[in-house]
Design a protein around this motif. Structure first.
Motif, PDB file in Angstrom:
ATOM      1  N   ALA A   5      25.110  40.581  72.990  1.00 47.15           N
ATOM      2  CA  ALA A   5      26.489  40.330  72.572  1.00 47.15           C
ATOM      3  C   ALA A   5      27.314  41.595  72.694  1.00 47.15           C
ATOM      4  N   SER A   6      28.585  41.430  73.014  1.00 52.91           N
ATOM      5  CA  SER A   6      29.502  42.563  73.115  1.00 52.91           C
ATOM      6  C   SER A   6      30.923  42.082  72.872  1.00 52.91           C
ATOM      7  N   GLY A   7      31.834  43.049  72.730  1.00 49.23           N
ATOM      8  CA  GLY A   7      33.241  42.704  72.607  1.00 49.23           C
ATOM      9  C   GLY A   7      33.821  42.865  71.214  1.00 49.23           C
ATOM     10  N   GLY A   8      33.006  43.205  70.245  1.00 41.82           N
ATOM     11  CA  GLY A   8      33.527  43.396  68.897  1.00 41.82           C
ATOM     12  C   GLY A   8      34.357  44.657  68.797  1.00 41.82           C
ATOM     13  N   GLY A   9      34.975  44.825  67.640  1.00 37.83           N
ATOM     14  CA  GLY A   9      35.782  46.018  67.439  1.00 37.83           C
ATOM     15  C   GLY A   9      36.692  45.877  66.244  1.00 37.83           C
ATOM     16  N   LEU A  10      37.624  46.809  66.141  1.00 38.06           N
ATOM     17  CA  LEU A  10      38.614  46.822  65.056  1.00 38.06           C
ATOM     18  C   LEU A  10      39.926  46.273  65.593  1.00 38.06           C
ATOM     19  N   VAL A  11      40.482  45.305  64.877  1.00 38.14           N
ATOM     20  CA  VAL A  11      41.740  44.693  65.305  1.00 38.14           C
ATOM     21  C   VAL A  11      42.595  44.430  64.081  1.00 38.14           C
ATOM     22  N   GLN A  12      43.899  44.468  64.264  1.00 39.79           N
ATOM     23  CA  GLN A  12      44.816  44.198  63.168  1.00 39.79           C
ATOM     24  C   GLN A  12      44.919  42.692  62.910  1.00 39.79           C
ATOM     25  N   PRO A  13      45.263  42.299  61.696  1.00 41.16           N
ATOM     26  CA  PRO A  13      45.490  40.870  61.431  1.00 41.16           C
ATOM     27  C   PRO A  13      46.492  40.281  62.409  1.00 41.16           C
ATOM     28  N   GLY A  14      46.170  39.082  62.893  1.00 38.30           N
ATOM     29  CA  GLY A  14      47.012  38.440  63.893  1.00 38.30           C
ATOM     30  C   GLY A  14      46.614  38.760  65.315  1.00 38.30           C
ATOM     31  N   LEU A  79      33.486  33.829  73.136  1.00 43.39           N
ATOM     32  CA  LEU A  79      34.222  33.361  71.968  1.00 43.39           C
ATOM     33  C   LEU A  79      35.579  34.065  71.975  1.00 43.39           C
ATOM     34  N   GLN A  80      36.609  33.313  72.285  1.00 46.05           N
ATOM     35  CA  GLN A  80      37.967  33.843  72.231  1.00 46.05           C
ATOM     36  C   GLN A  80      38.479  33.654  70.819  1.00 46.05           C
ATOM     37  N   MET A  81      38.848  34.747  70.179  1.00 49.45           N
ATOM     38  CA  MET A  81      39.291  34.715  68.790  1.00 49.45           C
ATOM     39  C   MET A  81      40.746  35.160  68.730  1.00 49.45           C
ATOM     40  N   ASN A  82      41.614  34.258  68.311  1.00 50.34           N
ATOM     41  CA  ASN A  82      43.042  34.555  68.176  1.00 50.34           C
ATOM     42  C   ASN A  82      43.456  34.448  66.713  1.00 50.34           C
ATOM     43  N   SER A  83      44.608  34.993  66.405  1.00 50.04           N
ATOM     44  CA  SER A  83      45.159  34.942  65.043  1.00 50.04           C
ATOM     45  C   SER A  83      44.102  35.373  64.024  1.00 50.04           C
ATOM     46  N   LEU A  84      43.478  36.484  64.302  1.00 44.87           N
ATOM     47  CA  LEU A  84      42.401  36.954  63.436  1.00 44.87           C
ATOM     48  C   LEU A  84      42.904  37.309  62.050  1.00 44.87           C
ATOM     49  N   GLU A  85      42.054  37.027  61.067  1.00 51.15           N
ATOM     50  CA  GLU A  85      42.373  37.268  59.664  1.00 51.15           C
ATOM     51  C   GLU A  85      41.323  38.213  59.080  1.00 51.15           C
ATOM     52  N   PRO A  86      41.669  38.916  58.012  1.00 49.57           N
ATOM     53  CA  PRO A  86      40.666  39.805  57.385  1.00 49.57           C
ATOM     54  C   PRO A  86      39.378  39.063  57.019  1.00 49.57           C
ATOM     55  N   GLU A  87      39.515  37.772  56.706  1.00 46.84           N
ATOM     56  CA  GLU A  87      38.336  36.977  56.338  1.00 46.84           C
ATOM     57  C   GLU A  87      37.388  36.746  57.516  1.00 46.84           C
ATOM     58  N   ASP A  88      37.836  37.048  58.716  1.00 51.65           N
ATOM     59  CA  ASP A  88      36.978  36.918  59.892  1.00 51.65           C
ATOM     60  C   ASP A  88      36.078  38.136  60.093  1.00 51.65           C
ATOM     61  N   THR A  89      36.273  39.154  59.279  1.00 50.12           N
ATOM     62  CA  THR A  89      35.451  40.356  59.379  1.00 50.12           C
ATOM     63  C   THR A  89      33.990  40.031  59.106  1.00 50.12           C
ATOM     64  N   ALA A  90      33.130  40.373  60.063  1.00 43.93           N
ATOM     65  CA  ALA A  90      31.718  40.047  59.948  1.00 43.93           C
ATOM     66  C   ALA A  90      30.990  40.597  61.171  1.00 43.93           C
ATOM     67  N   VAL A  91      29.668  40.535  61.110  1.00 46.50           N
ATOM     68  CA  VAL A  91      28.867  40.756  62.311  1.00 46.50           C
ATOM     69  C   VAL A  91      28.673  39.401  62.980  1.00 46.50           C
ATOM     70  N   TYR A  92      29.004  39.331  64.237  1.00 48.62           N
ATOM     71  CA  TYR A  92      28.918  38.075  64.991  1.00 48.62           C
ATOM     72  C   TYR A  92      27.671  38.084  65.865  1.00 48.62           C
TER      73      TYR A  92
END
Length: 118
Positions: A5-14, A79-92
């Motif tokens: 798996a790859s592609g994780g990182g730090l992103v701002q809400p939204g 997995l395309q993730m849009n409109s990210l929220e703080p609650e989505d923070t996790a290890v995927y």
């Protein structure tokens, strides 16, 4: 079966991120592939999954925001993730299930961290 798996990182809400999972075998032969996540102090939960027939299921919390897809030619799951929220923070984690007459086999990738924070 190895899953990378790859592609994780730090992103701002939204914001958006796209996770990728590379498989060591032809994913056309995998019955179900999916993404799970585990936040600190919580159990691992299903995010989305797709069958060999391309039937897709999503957790209620990500419906309309996340899209799972796969490319059999590249042996890759996305997995395309849009409109990210703080609650989505996790290890995927990427997951694969292979069902045969003999047994059901389950395989996990190593996980990629997604952090949603301002």
């Amino acid at each position: 079966v190895q899953l990378q798996a790859s592609g994780g990182g730090l992103v701002q809400p939204g914001g958006s991120l796209r996770l990728s999972c590379a498989a060591s075998i032809s994913i056309a032969s995998i019955n179900v592939m999916g993404w799970y996540r585990q936040a600190p102090g919580k159990e691992r939960e299903l995010v989305a999954r797709v069958t060999a027939a391309r039937i897709k299921n999503y957790a209620d919390s990500v419906k309309g925001r996340f899209t799972i897809s796969k490319n059999n030619a590249n042996n890759a799951l996305y997995l395309q993730m849009n409109s990210l929220e703080p609650e989505d923070t996790a290890v995927y984690y990427c997951h694969a299930k292979i069902v045969s007459v003999m047994a059901t086999q389950s395989f996990w990738g190593q996980g990629t961290q997604v952090t949603v924070s301002s």
